[in-house]
Write an enzyme that holds these catalytic residues in place. Structure first.
Site, PDB file in Angstrom:
ATOM      1  N   PRO A  24      -1.083  -8.064  -5.430  1.00  0.00           N
ATOM      2  CA  PRO A  24      -1.230  -8.125  -3.971  1.00  0.00           C
ATOM      3  C   PRO A  24      -1.642  -6.755  -3.417  1.00  0.00           C
ATOM      4  O   PRO A  24      -0.755  -5.744  -4.029  1.00  0.00           O
ATOM      5  CB  PRO A  24      -0.129  -8.566  -3.383  1.00  0.00           C
ATOM      6  CG  PRO A  24       0.399  -9.193  -4.447  1.00  0.00           C
ATOM      7  CD  PRO A  24       0.228  -8.831  -5.690  1.00  0.00           C
ATOM      8  N   ALA A  60      -0.210  -8.601   0.849  1.00  0.00           N
ATOM      9  CA  ALA A  60       0.922  -8.876   1.757  1.00  0.00           C
ATOM     10  C   ALA A  60       0.338  -9.732   3.110  1.00  0.00           C
ATOM     11  O   ALA A  60      -0.415  -8.907   3.848  1.00  0.00           O
ATOM     12  CB  ALA A  60       1.788  -7.678   1.898  1.00  0.00           C
ATOM     13  N   TYR A 186      10.348  -3.718   2.386  1.00  0.00           N
ATOM     14  CA  TYR A 186      10.084  -4.560   3.326  1.00  0.00           C
ATOM     15  C   TYR A 186      11.531  -5.525   3.613  1.00  0.00           C
ATOM     16  O   TYR A 186      12.290  -5.525   3.002  1.00  0.00           O
ATOM     17  CB  TYR A 186       8.758  -5.476   3.189  1.00  0.00           C
ATOM     18  CG  TYR A 186       7.744  -4.454   2.874  1.00  0.00           C
ATOM     19  CD1 TYR A 186       7.172  -3.697   4.050  1.00  0.00           C
ATOM     20  CD2 TYR A 186       7.041  -4.509   1.822  1.00  0.00           C
ATOM     21  CE1 TYR A 186       6.269  -2.778   3.715  1.00  0.00           C
ATOM     22  CE2 TYR A 186       5.899  -3.580   1.582  1.00  0.00           C
ATOM     23  CZ  TYR A 186       5.743  -2.760   2.604  1.00  0.00           C
ATOM     24  OH  TYR A 186       4.636  -1.935   2.302  1.00  0.00           O
ATOM     25  N   ARG A 234       8.410 -11.747  -5.495  1.00  0.00           N
ATOM     26  CA  ARG A 234       8.230 -10.318  -6.049  1.00  0.00           C
ATOM     27  C   ARG A 234       9.466  -9.766  -5.468  1.00  0.00           C
ATOM     28  O   ARG A 234       9.858  -9.761  -4.565  1.00  0.00           O
ATOM     29  CB  ARG A 234       6.875  -9.655  -5.281  1.00  0.00           C
ATOM     30  CG  ARG A 234       7.082  -8.133  -5.613  1.00  0.00           C
ATOM     31  CD  ARG A 234       5.379  -7.678  -5.385  1.00  0.00           C
ATOM     32  NE  ARG A 234       4.821  -7.693  -6.662  1.00  0.00           N
ATOM     33  CZ  ARG A 234       3.484  -6.896  -6.705  1.00  0.00           C
ATOM     34  NH1 ARG A 234       3.163  -6.039  -5.854  1.00  0.00           N
ATOM     35  NH2 ARG A 234       2.947  -7.120  -7.869  1.00  0.00           N
TER      36      ARG A 234
END
Length: 363
Positions: A24, A60, A186, A234
């Site tokens: 990604p 993402a 995140y 992930r």
């Protein structure tokens, strides 16, 4: 005989035709604010499928508007987003490849301009938004970060629901792999790490509590994802903050088993991204692979490795030596959309991969 880079990998009932995966990578290419996939995404992702990668993962993809990094981020928070992504997944499948989506929430690292514009914090009157985080003390760079709300129980419940609904839309759009993004500083990673999480409720403090949200999100995605299709997660194996009480490789190994229990079929092992003081090692070949190898030895789930994978021979060795089940290739796929086809030629395995009929005369 051991597996190699062009041995198919079957997870649940889904066969990935080879072990090359497009990592990604954010493209910051939506029209500001709408989160809808564009022609750029179709060409970007489609060309990597043409290039032979067995699994093509989106960047993402935000599960709600507040989950974006920038106003130009890709989203999946409405049926319109699924409709915009459907032609892309159809094209990827038509090439004999597997389309996957990374479901994400940026948390405290959201409401920024895109990197090309400096990753500057955006205030609400500039097109930004209030961000969410486990704690309200945690900045991530910038002179004046946007307002952050410490999440209450309703916020947490809403985020779990947003991941679940987004997974349902992703399935409608034709994706075959769903990856939960719990890395790179995140939102879900923020809950995992004591650097970012100072809560004293059931989502903070102990390892059990700090890992609760990512386990709940993984279980929620698994609940709506078909039994014959895999779920990935992930993770950042380490915060790269050795002088602090932080998230470590040992924590990741411990979490991986719990994620497998929650329904994860593959752990995608990356690192870092939580704090600007991180001490990143020199990024030589395979510099993050040892983290994946540690996880692979400790869990029944499959494992993907990232970090400095730039050649076919290198990627093939990861699989042959049982260090990982997937070679997840990022930047090299930006340099060479045909990485997998070229790797097959480099390795003398061109008969093991099917190029598009239009390209067969050169591969």
């Amino acid at each position: 005989m051991s597996d190699d880079l062009f041995t198919p990998l079957t997870l649940r009932g889904t066969e990935i035709p080879n072990r090359v995966t497009v990592s990604p990578m954010c493209q910051y290419s939506c029209e500001a604010g709408d989160g809808l996939a564009t022609e750029w995404h179709r060409v970007h992702l489609g060309s990597r499928a043409v290039g032979g990668a067995g699994l093509v993962l989106t960047e993402a993809t935000a599960v709600e508007p507040r989950g974006r990094i920038s106003p130009q981020d890709l989203g999946i928070w409405s049926d319109d987003h699924a409709d915009a992504l459907a032609p892309i997944t159809e094209f990827i499948r038509d090439q004999g490849r597997v389309p996957g989506i990374q479901l994400a929430h940026a948390g405290r690292k959201g409401s920024k301009t895109r990197p090309a514009d400096g990753s500057v914090p955006l205030q609400p009157d500039e097109g930004g938004w209030e961000t969410l985080a486990p704690s309200d003390h945690y900045p991530y760079g910038g002179d004046e970060p946007p307002a952050t709300r410490r999440m209450d129980s309703d916020d947490i419940s809403d985020v779990v629901t947003a991941f679940e609904l987004s997974a349902e839309r992703a399935l409608d759009a034709g994706f075959e792999v769903a990856e939960v993004h719990a890395a790179h500083g995140y939102l879900l990673h923020e809950f995992l790490s004591p650097v970012a999480n100072d809560r004293d409720d059931e989502y903070g403090g102990s390892f059990e509590n700090r890992t609760r949200l990512v386990r709940e999100v993984t279980a929620a995605v698994r609940d709506v994802w078909p039994d014959d299709k895999p779920v990935f997660v992930r993770v950042s194996a380490t915060d790269w903050l050795p002088d602090r009480d932080s998230w470590t490789v040992e924590d990741t190994v411990r979490l991986s088993g719990r994620l497998a229990d929650a329904g994860a079929d593959l752990i995608d092992v990356s690192a870092g991204g939580l704090h600007p003081d991180q001490q990143v090692p020199d990024g030589g070949p395979n510099y993050q692979v040892p983290y994946a190898e540690r996880v692979r030895k400790a869990t029944d789930a499959a494992v993907g490795a990232v970090g400095g994978i730039t050649t076919g021979q290198q990627a093939d060795a990861l699989i042959r030596n049982d260090r990982a089940d997937l070679a997840i290739v990022g930047r090299e796929h930006l340099r060479d959309p045909y990485f997998a086809l070229n790797a097959a030629r480099e390795l003398g395995m061109s008969d093991r991969i099917d190029p598009p009929v239009q390209y067969q005369r050169v591969f």
